[in-house]
Design a protein around this motif. Structure first.
Motif, PDB file in Angstrom:
ATOM      1  N   GLN A 191       0.812  -1.216   0.000  1.00  0.00           N
ATOM      2  CA  GLN A 191       0.000   0.000   0.000  1.00  0.00           C
ATOM      3  C   GLN A 191       0.846   1.267   0.000  1.00  0.00           C
ATOM      4  OE1 GLN A 191      -3.444  -0.216  -0.135  1.00  0.00           O
ATOM      5  NE2 GLN A 191      -3.042  -2.403  -0.389  1.00  0.00           N
ATOM      6  N   ASP A 192       2.093   1.162  -0.482  1.00  0.00           N
ATOM      7  CA  ASP A 192       2.995   2.313  -0.384  1.00  0.00           C
ATOM      8  C   ASP A 192       2.466   3.536  -1.117  1.00  0.00           C
ATOM      9  OD1 ASP A 192       4.515   0.516   0.972  1.00  0.00           O
ATOM     10  OD2 ASP A 192       6.299   0.690  -0.301  1.00  0.00           O
ATOM     11  N   SER A 193       1.962   3.349  -2.339  1.00  0.00           N
ATOM     12  CA  SER A 193       1.484   4.503  -3.102  1.00  0.00           C
ATOM     13  C   SER A 193       0.296   5.160  -2.412  1.00  0.00           C
ATOM     14  CB  SER A 193       1.110   4.079  -4.522  1.00  0.00           C
ATOM     15  OG  SER A 193       0.055   3.130  -4.507  1.00  0.00           O
ATOM     16  N   GLN A 194      -0.547   4.359  -1.772  1.00  0.00           N
ATOM     17  CA  GLN A 194      -1.692   4.914  -1.064  1.00  0.00           C
ATOM     18  C   GLN A 194      -1.239   5.703   0.166  1.00  0.00           C
ATOM     19  OE1 GLN A 194      -4.629   2.001  -0.027  1.00  0.00           O
ATOM     20  NE2 GLN A 194      -6.211   3.516   0.445  1.00  0.00           N
ATOM     21  N   LEU A 195      -0.226   5.205   0.851  1.00  0.00           N
ATOM     22  CA  LEU A 195       0.314   5.917   2.004  1.00  0.00           C
ATOM     23  C   LEU A 195       0.893   7.268   1.594  1.00  0.00           C
ATOM     24  CD1 LEU A 195       2.051   2.932   3.839  1.00  0.00           C
ATOM     25  CD2 LEU A 195       0.142   4.294   4.723  1.00  0.00           C
ATOM     26  N   VAL A 196       1.684   7.273   0.529  1.00  0.00           N
ATOM     27  CA  VAL A 196       2.281   8.526   0.053  1.00  0.00           C
ATOM     28  C   VAL A 196       1.193   9.493  -0.399  1.00  0.00           C
ATOM     29  CG1 VAL A 196       3.737   9.566  -1.723  1.00  0.00           C
ATOM     30  CG2 VAL A 196       4.485   7.477  -0.573  1.00  0.00           C
TER      31      VAL A 196
END
Length: 254
Positions: free
Chosen positions: A239-244
């Protein structure tokens, strides 16, 4: 005067009174001309005395012999660094100690006579000695909650003292607030206790964690309305892109 309430009142009014204690000067109210070199040196000595007295006071158990005397000494240092009008106001507003009782009938909280507007001597120590803004009835509980999460041990924290992009929570000083300032590094930032998650470093940059580490830690460890869970719970789950994106939206808006 009640020295405990004087010190707590200074913490409660830190935005206005703190600069006098930080600079080690008494300001210019009521003074004629410019403070000379001897006066500046005296103020520096007083400021150093205040730091030492406050460290000693916060290391004492609540009912330790000599604690009230230590509080009085600390309060006198504080008053010496404030403009005379401010010092007189504090002394008048907080007369001699009363025979207060413990709140809720327990020994875990400060006696009512030691509290002012929800602030205590411990809050002044956090502000002055640790440069820790998480104090008082609103932010103090947030500080305690964030510090209750897993942290790197002292060895690992020292090893990552210069690692870029990490949240570092300054001012947790060990048992009973002893005078050794510790740097606490929340362990959620690491995937293997050695290497930080790259997304954590990226998001911490967006959140300006170097300037506001407590705010960044609160973002990671609190339930997020957009994500449905605390952001830290999504680390390592693709979920890295969602976190950023969520952090960027918080900082930049739509």
């Amino acid at each position: 005067m009640n020295p405990y309430r004087v010190l707590a009142a200074v913490a409660a009014d830190w935005g206005r009174l703190g600069p006098y204690l930080r600079s080690g000067t008494a300001g210019t109210e009521g003074a004629a001309g410019t403070e000379d070199a001897a006066g500046t040196e005296d103020a520096a000595v007083t400021a150093n005395g205040l730091s030492s007295a406050l460290r000693s006071l916060r290391s004492m158990e609540r009912h330790a012999p000599g604690r009230t005397a230590a509080a009085g000494e600390t309060a006198r240092f504080v008053l010496a660094l404030l403009p005379p009008a401010e010092a007189e106001r504090l002394v008048a507003a907080h007369p001699d100690r009363l025979a207060g009782t413990l709140e809720d009938g327990t020994s875990e909280k400060a006696p009512a006579e030691e509290v002012y507007a929800g602030f205590t001597v411990a809050d002044l120590a956090f502000l002055l000695l640790d440069d820790n803004p998480m104090v008082g009835p609103l932010l103090g509980p947030v500080r305690e909650r964030l510090l209750s999460y897993p942290m790197l041990d002292d060895w690992a924290a020292e090893a990552h003292a210069r690692t870029h992009g990490l949240i570092r929570l300054r001012g947790e000083s060990g048992a009973r607030g002893m005078d050794r300032i510790r740097i606490r590094i929340p362990s959620f930032q690491f995937g293997d206790a050695v290497t930080p998650w790259p997304v954590v470093v990226a998001v911490n940059g967006l959140l300006d964690a170097g300037r506001d580490p407590w705010g960044a830690a609160d973002w990671w460890l609190s339930a997020n309305g957009y994500l449905g869970v605390a952001p830290a719970e999504l680390l390592g789950r693709g979920q890295d892109s969602q976190l950023v994106g969520t952090a960027r939206y918080l900082v930049e808006g739509e």
